[in-house]
Write a protein that holds these residues in place. Sequence first.
Motif, mmCIF file in Angstrom:
data_model
loop_
_atom_site.group_PDB
_atom_site.id
_atom_site.type_symbol
_atom_site.label_atom_id
_atom_site.label_comp_id
_atom_site.label_asym_id
_atom_site.label_seq_id
_atom_site.Cartn_x
_atom_site.Cartn_y
_atom_site.Cartn_z
ATOM 1 N N GLU A 11 98.668 104.980 16.046
ATOM 2 C CA GLU A 11 98.415 105.010 14.550
ATOM 3 C C GLU A 11 98.898 103.432 14.116
ATOM 4 O O GLU A 11 98.253 103.001 13.087
ATOM 5 N N ASP A 15 92.700 97.235 14.198
ATOM 6 C CA ASP A 15 91.452 96.802 14.652
ATOM 7 C C ASP A 15 91.551 95.258 14.598
ATOM 8 O O ASP A 15 92.087 94.458 13.948
ATOM 9 N N ASN A 36 90.640 105.331 24.850
ATOM 10 C CA ASN A 36 89.695 106.447 23.899
ATOM 11 C C ASN A 36 89.849 106.354 22.532
ATOM 12 O O ASN A 36 89.563 107.405 22.101
ATOM 13 N N TRP A 37 90.566 105.431 22.036
ATOM 14 C CA TRP A 37 91.114 105.638 20.609
ATOM 15 C C TRP A 37 89.945 104.940 19.733
ATOM 16 O O TRP A 37 89.289 103.756 20.300
ATOM 17 N N HIS A 38 89.776 105.307 18.435
ATOM 18 C CA HIS A 38 88.750 104.784 17.565
ATOM 19 C C HIS A 38 89.051 103.386 17.295
ATOM 20 O O HIS A 38 88.104 102.557 16.732
ATOM 21 N N THR A 39 90.223 102.976 17.111
ATOM 22 C CA THR A 39 90.692 101.484 16.723
ATOM 23 C C THR A 39 90.973 100.915 17.887
ATOM 24 O O THR A 39 91.970 101.234 18.712
ATOM 25 N N MET A 40 90.001 99.811 18.203
ATOM 26 C CA MET A 40 90.666 98.939 19.548
ATOM 27 C C MET A 40 91.090 97.559 18.867
ATOM 28 O O MET A 40 90.585 96.881 18.355
#
Length: 215
Positions: A11, A15, A36-40
Amino acid sequence: MKQAAAVAALEWVQDDSIIGVGTGSTANHFIDALANWHTMPRGAVPSSEATEARLRAVGIEIYDLNSSGTLSLYVDGADEANANLQLIKGGGGALTREKIVAAASIKFICIADASKKVAVLGDFPLPIEVIPMARSYVAREIVQLGGDPELRDQFRTDNGNVILDIHNMKITDPLQLEQQINQLAGVVSCGLFARRPADVLLLGNSDGSVEQITI
Ligand code: 5RP
């Protein structure tokens, strides 16, 4: 428990940021979850060669701390943590680079299983990274401070140094002990993180829940 704490730390990842990543099995869970997280993040500064290899394996770009500037976030495990979020680290031998990356980061999120939370630091042997020629001298000084030093067998750090693990110390004043050990000639760094404690401690429980402690 380690995985639950590691996932909870995602969390804090922003980005396009450059983050610091620690060393050990809990940090490895964080790397795997991050992949695999949406925010790289744009990339990461690793605290060890092992972490660098793992980050590369999941496609995260590696940055040098000398060119990254101040890091917004550092995520790492610990061997023990007290209520003030002061830590013992270095069970994996990466304490010096971990300390550097933590110092260069605005926020330090420590991830651990609930068993790592203790009332008084010191049941876990305190690691100290030492220049090889100073090993016996530093060991004698540690005995004067009340500890029982043990040379970590067949081990060299990423920096080419040895580790003394100090047994039987009840660390009631972590800040003072960290300063005392840091002043010994030949000590590269001490696994006490009291001067730069964690900012947030995430403790994974056996039921999958995560306790967040902030000071
Ligand atoms: C490595 C460390 C680790 O953070 C510490 O040893 C905890 O390891 P793990 O996450 O495997 O329990 O300080 O130098």
